[in-house]
Design a protein around this motif. Structure first.
Motif, short mmCIF file in Angstrom:
data_model
loop_
_atom_site.label_atom_id
_atom_site.label_comp_id
_atom_site.label_asym_id
_atom_site.label_seq_id
_atom_site.Cartn_x
_atom_site.Cartn_y
_atom_site.Cartn_z
N MET A 182 32.37 50.72 35.38
CA MET A 182 33.00 51.18 36.88
C MET A 182 32.91 50.27 37.96
SD MET A 182 30.56 54.94 36.71
CE MET A 182 30.96 55.30 38.39
N ALA A 183 32.00 49.37 37.83
CA ALA A 183 32.10 48.34 38.82
C ALA A 183 33.28 47.36 38.79
CB ALA A 183 30.73 47.31 38.68
N GLU A 184 33.56 47.14 37.40
CA GLU A 184 34.95 46.48 37.20
C GLU A 184 35.92 46.98 37.66
OE1 GLU A 184 36.29 42.89 35.91
OE2 GLU A 184 34.15 43.45 35.94
N GLU A 185 36.01 48.39 37.66
CA GLU A 185 37.03 49.46 38.17
C GLU A 185 37.31 49.31 39.56
OE1 GLU A 185 36.87 53.21 36.57
OE2 GLU A 185 37.64 52.59 34.51
N SER A 186 36.19 49.21 40.12
CA SER A 186 35.99 49.42 41.72
C SER A 186 36.44 47.96 42.23
CB SER A 186 34.58 49.55 42.24
OG SER A 186 34.25 50.75 41.65
N LYS A 187 36.08 46.88 41.50
CA LYS A 187 36.52 45.56 41.98
C LYS A 187 38.11 45.56 41.79
CE LYS A 187 35.82 40.62 40.41
NZ LYS A 187 35.32 39.71 39.49
N ASN A 188 38.77 45.91 40.82
CA ASN A 188 40.20 45.83 40.49
C ASN A 188 40.78 46.64 41.69
OD1 ASN A 188 39.84 44.33 38.36
ND2 ASN A 188 39.75 45.99 36.89
N GLU A 189 40.27 47.81 41.88
CA GLU A 189 40.65 48.79 42.99
C GLU A 189 40.63 47.97 44.53
OE1 GLU A 189 40.28 53.00 44.79
OE2 GLU A 189 39.14 52.59 43.00
N TYR A 190 39.44 47.47 44.72
CA TYR A 190 39.28 46.53 45.98
C TYR A 190 40.17 45.59 45.95
CZ TYR A 190 37.18 43.62 49.25
OH TYR A 190 36.80 42.67 50.26
N ALA A 191 40.36 44.73 44.97
CA ALA A 191 41.36 43.61 45.04
C ALA A 191 42.79 44.13 45.32
CB ALA A 191 41.06 43.06 43.51
N ALA A 192 43.13 45.18 44.76
CA ALA A 192 44.40 45.70 44.76
C ALA A 192 44.76 46.10 46.08
CB ALA A 192 44.42 46.82 43.96
N GLN A 193 43.57 46.88 46.71
CA GLN A 193 43.60 47.42 47.98
C GLN A 193 43.92 46.14 49.19
OE1 GLN A 193 44.15 50.76 48.55
NE2 GLN A 193 44.37 50.36 50.60
N LEU A 194 42.97 45.24 48.82
CA LEU A 194 42.81 44.02 49.83
C LEU A 194 44.23 43.41 49.63
CD1 LEU A 194 41.61 42.17 51.60
CD2 LEU A 194 40.69 40.93 49.58
N GLN A 195 44.80 43.25 48.54
CA GLN A 195 46.07 42.76 48.69
C GLN A 195 47.17 43.63 49.30
OE1 GLN A 195 47.46 41.83 44.42
NE2 GLN A 195 49.23 40.72 45.00
N ARG A 196 47.09 44.66 49.12
CA ARG A 196 48.22 45.54 49.81
C ARG A 196 47.86 45.59 51.20
NH1 ARG A 196 47.41 49.38 46.67
NH2 ARG A 196 45.66 50.54 47.68
N PHE A 197 46.80 45.77 51.68
CA PHE A 197 46.34 45.34 53.15
C PHE A 197 46.93 44.28 53.73
CE2 PHE A 197 43.57 44.24 56.74
CZ PHE A 197 44.05 45.37 57.46
N ASN A 198 46.65 43.03 53.14
CA ASN A 198 47.01 41.93 53.43
C ASN A 198 48.61 41.90 53.72
OD1 ASN A 198 44.52 40.86 53.81
ND2 ASN A 198 44.59 40.19 51.79
N ARG A 199 49.33 42.53 52.66
CA ARG A 199 51.01 42.46 52.63
C ARG A 199 51.23 43.37 53.90
NH1 ARG A 199 51.44 44.58 48.18
NH2 ARG A 199 51.73 46.42 48.56
N ASP A 200 50.79 44.51 54.02
CA ASP A 200 51.03 45.33 55.13
C ASP A 200 50.55 44.57 56.38
OD1 ASP A 200 51.77 47.20 53.27
OD2 ASP A 200 49.91 48.54 53.39
N GLN A 201 49.55 43.92 56.62
CA GLN A 201 49.15 43.39 57.94
C GLN A 201 50.27 42.27 58.05
OE1 GLN A 201 44.82 42.54 59.53
NE2 GLN A 201 45.55 40.60 58.20
N ALA A 202 50.65 41.50 57.07
CA ALA A 202 51.58 40.54 57.34
C ALA A 202 52.79 41.02 57.49
CB ALA A 202 51.70 39.67 55.99
N HIS A 203 53.23 42.22 57.23
CA HIS A 203 54.57 42.68 57.41
C HIS A 203 54.39 43.13 58.91
CE1 HIS A 203 58.19 45.16 57.27
NE2 HIS A 203 57.45 46.24 57.31
N PHE A 204 53.17 43.74 59.12
CA PHE A 204 53.06 44.36 60.67
C PHE A 204 53.17 43.39 61.65
CE2 PHE A 204 50.05 45.44 64.26
CZ PHE A 204 50.65 46.78 64.32
N TYR A 205 52.45 42.27 61.55
CA TYR A 205 52.35 41.16 62.67
C TYR A 205 53.50 40.30 62.72
CZ TYR A 205 47.73 42.75 63.88
OH TYR A 205 46.51 43.39 64.35
N PHE A 206 54.10 40.01 61.69
CA PHE A 206 55.29 38.98 61.41
C PHE A 206 56.38 39.58 61.38
CE2 PHE A 206 51.37 36.79 59.86
CZ PHE A 206 51.71 35.58 60.56
#
Length: 604
Positions: A182-206
């Motif tokens: 379960m920790a491994e799955e949460s890690k993968n989900e957090y990583a994916a969510q972080l990647q998506r947020f960073n992409r959205d944030q970059a799109h938002f600001y740039f």
């Protein structure tokens, strides 16, 4: 430089700035609207002012319209009225081109700004939602990791515990393995969510927000440009009417320069010149004669037997003096024998033949009869003067002008009727040649009516021409008399020199006619000597009653007259009885009548 790059983090600042720009646009629209109302009120007040001072529709007989001062004032008011019209154009231009258009544009800008900021807020909301999801996955990953670590410590502790059963150990190991998974799955989900947020944030600001900011910048710049153009419309509306306003001001200047004082004076002369001749010189009246004389039967109670001189000269003076303040009543008839006596003498005084002193009679007559003083008002006519067709109620000069105007109008009407007659004749000829165009007989009534009008107008033209000729002769006569009074000798009296018998009889008959008339005595009847009936009872004195000097040369060519030279001293034998002749005696002894106006008389 653009807002998306330099002001990427100033969302609230841009929101306040764009709102301030739209408020400024609305404020300018309101200012222009009030400015247009001011212009409209100014134009309205100017028109009211012009209407207040502009004369009503003047008639052609109104004398004021002929003066250049009045014409210039009317022209000045008209230019002010045109100036007010230009102010109304300015108000209309500001209301349409500035207020309406900018107000509409402001509404469009508000809608566009609202759309851009809604888009920016949606992007911000999406970024915030992505960040929340990232935080949630991050907390879950942290929680799962702690749970997995706890499960691993529990399995390790049971595995080392000798008292724990094998089943408990296996169960703890399975639980630890599950928690790790379960920790491994949460890690993968957090990583994916972080990647998506960073992409959205970059799109938002740039990308996303810079585009929105750039759109807001373009909108604000377009608003500022349009507002500047609106500022220009304010001056452009004024510049459009400047040429016309310049013409109005130039017209006012021309109106001011067109005032002609000399011409106005001439117009006043033309309007009110009466054409009457100026009064002549007054004669000297020597009242000391009565004090130096004693009444006698031979003198008839008057100096040198001529009581009528004083009465006649008094009447002559009264008629020629034009400066009386008010009209005096016309004196009653002075015919002593054939007419009515004054009220003070109707019953009392006896005839000179009965023995009463003639001086007393003359004194009572002079007290009861007041001479009439003519005035300028009597020359011009009263307010209740009846208007006549030949304008004889007007002074000679004004009568001539009015007759001239009427004659010109009749001539124009006559020419118009003659032209109409010729046109009807041509139309009749066309109808006769081409019957399908009309019936020639239908034109006969109109032709007959036109001929009748022509005959009537011809008679009126002849009538006005006769009246005009008479008026012009009267004006020329008065003008000639006035101008020649001091430049040439006056004309001798039209009547022949009197003799004793004829003058006595004529005076008696004239007095009878005068007494039988109910009308006031005319000037001719007033000039008739009184007491002429006594001349046949008394002889003229043989000695001179005064001296006189000839002012002009006179050729005594007619019967009863005597010649005299200018400056010659003469003896006065008989005073003027009112007929214009005076009897004198020359030093050579010749005796006869000469015109009274040719003499300067000095009584003894």
């Amino acid at each position: 430089m653009d807002w998306g790059t330099e002001l990427w983090d100033q969302f609230e600042v841009l929101e306040r700035h764009t709102q301030w720009g739209l408020d400024l646009l609305d404020k300018y629209v309101k200012f222009v609207k009030e400015r247009a109302e001011v212009e409209q009120a100014y134009a309205k007040q100017l028109r009211s002012l012009v209407k207040k001072y502009l004369p009503k529709k003047p008639t052609k007989d109104d004398p004021e319209v002929k003066f250049s001062q009045q014409q210039s004032f009317v022209q000045l008011l008209q230019e002010v009225n045109d100036f007010a019209g230009q102010r109304e154009l300015v108000a209309e231009s500001l209301g349409v081109r500035v207020c309406l258009e900018l107000a509409k544009y402001s509404q469009e800008m508000k809608q566009e700004r609202k759309m851009h900021f809604q888009e920016g807020r949606r992007a911000q909301q999406q970024l915030e939602n992505g960040f929340k999801q990232l935080e949630s996955s991050k907390r879950k990953f942290e929680r799962d990791c702690r749970e997995a670590e706890k499960a691993a410590h529990t399995a390790e502790r049971l595995d080392q515990d000798i008292n724990a059963t094998k089943a408990d150990v296996e169960k703890a190991k399975q639980q630890a393995h599950l928690r790790n998974h379960m920790a491994e799955e949460s890690k993968n989900e957090y990583a994916a969510q972080l990647q998506r947020f960073n992409r959205d944030q970059a799109h938002f600001y740039f990308s996303q927000m810079p585009q929105i900011f750039d759109k807001l910048q373009d909108m604000d710049e377009r608003r500022a440009t349009r507002l500047g153009a609106g500022y220009g419309l304010l001056s452009e509306a004024e510049l459009q009417v400047v040429p016309i306003i310049g013409k109005c001001l130039e017209g006012m200047k021309v109106a001011a320069e067109s005032v002609d004082a000399k011409n106005d004076s001439q117009v006043l002369i033309e309007l009110h010149k009466s054409g009457f001749a100026r009064p002549g010189d007054l004669e000297f009246e020597d009242f000391s004669q009565a004090m130096n004389r004693v009444p006698s039967d031979s003198s008839l109670g008057t100096p040198d037997g001529r009581p009528e001189l004083r009465a006649a000269s008094s009447r002559s003076r009264a008629k020629r003096w034009p400066f009386g303040k008010k009209n005096k009543p016309r004196p009653p008839s002075l015919s002593f024998l054939g007419g009515h006596l004054p009220s003070t003498l109707s019953d009392g005084p006896p005839s000179p033949r009965s023995g009463r002193d003639p001086l007393a009679i003359l004194s009572e007559i002079s007290k009861s009869v007041k001479p009439r003083l003519a005035s300028f008002r009597s020359l011009r006519g009263g307010r209740g003067t009846v208007v006549t067709e030949d304008f004889s109620h007007l002074p000679p000069e004004q009568q001539r002008k009015r007759l001239q105007q009427q004659l010109e109008e009749r001539n124009r009407e006559l020419q118009k009727e003659e032209d109409q007659r010729e046109a009807l004749k041509k139309m009749k000829d066309v109808y006769e040649k081409t019957p399908q165009m009309g019936d020639p007989a239908s034109l006969e009534p109109r032709i007959a009516e036109t001929l009748g009008n022509i005959e009537r107008l011809k008679l009126e033209v002849q009538k006005y021409e006769a009246w005009l000729a008479e008026a012009e002769s009267r004006v020329l006569s008065n003008r000639g008399d006035s101008l020649s009074r001091h430049t040439r000798p006056p004309d001798p009296p039209a009547t022949a020199p009197p003799d004793s018998s004829s003058s006595s009889n004529n005076s008696g008959s004239q007095d009878n006619k005068e007494s039988s008339s109910e009308e006031p005595p005319s000037e001719e009847s007033q000039d008739t000597p009184i007491y002429t009936e006594f001349d046949e009872d008394f002889e003229e004195p043989a000695s001179p009653i005064g001296q006189c000097v000839a002012i002009y040369h006179f050729e005594g060519s007619s019967e009863g007259t005597v010649s005299m030279s200018e400056g010659e001293d003469l003896s006065l034998m008989e005073e003027d009885k009112g007929d214009g002749w005076t009897r004198v005696r020359r030093k050579q002894g010749a005796e006869g009548y000469v015109p009274t106006s040719y003499l300067r008389v000095t009584l003894n």
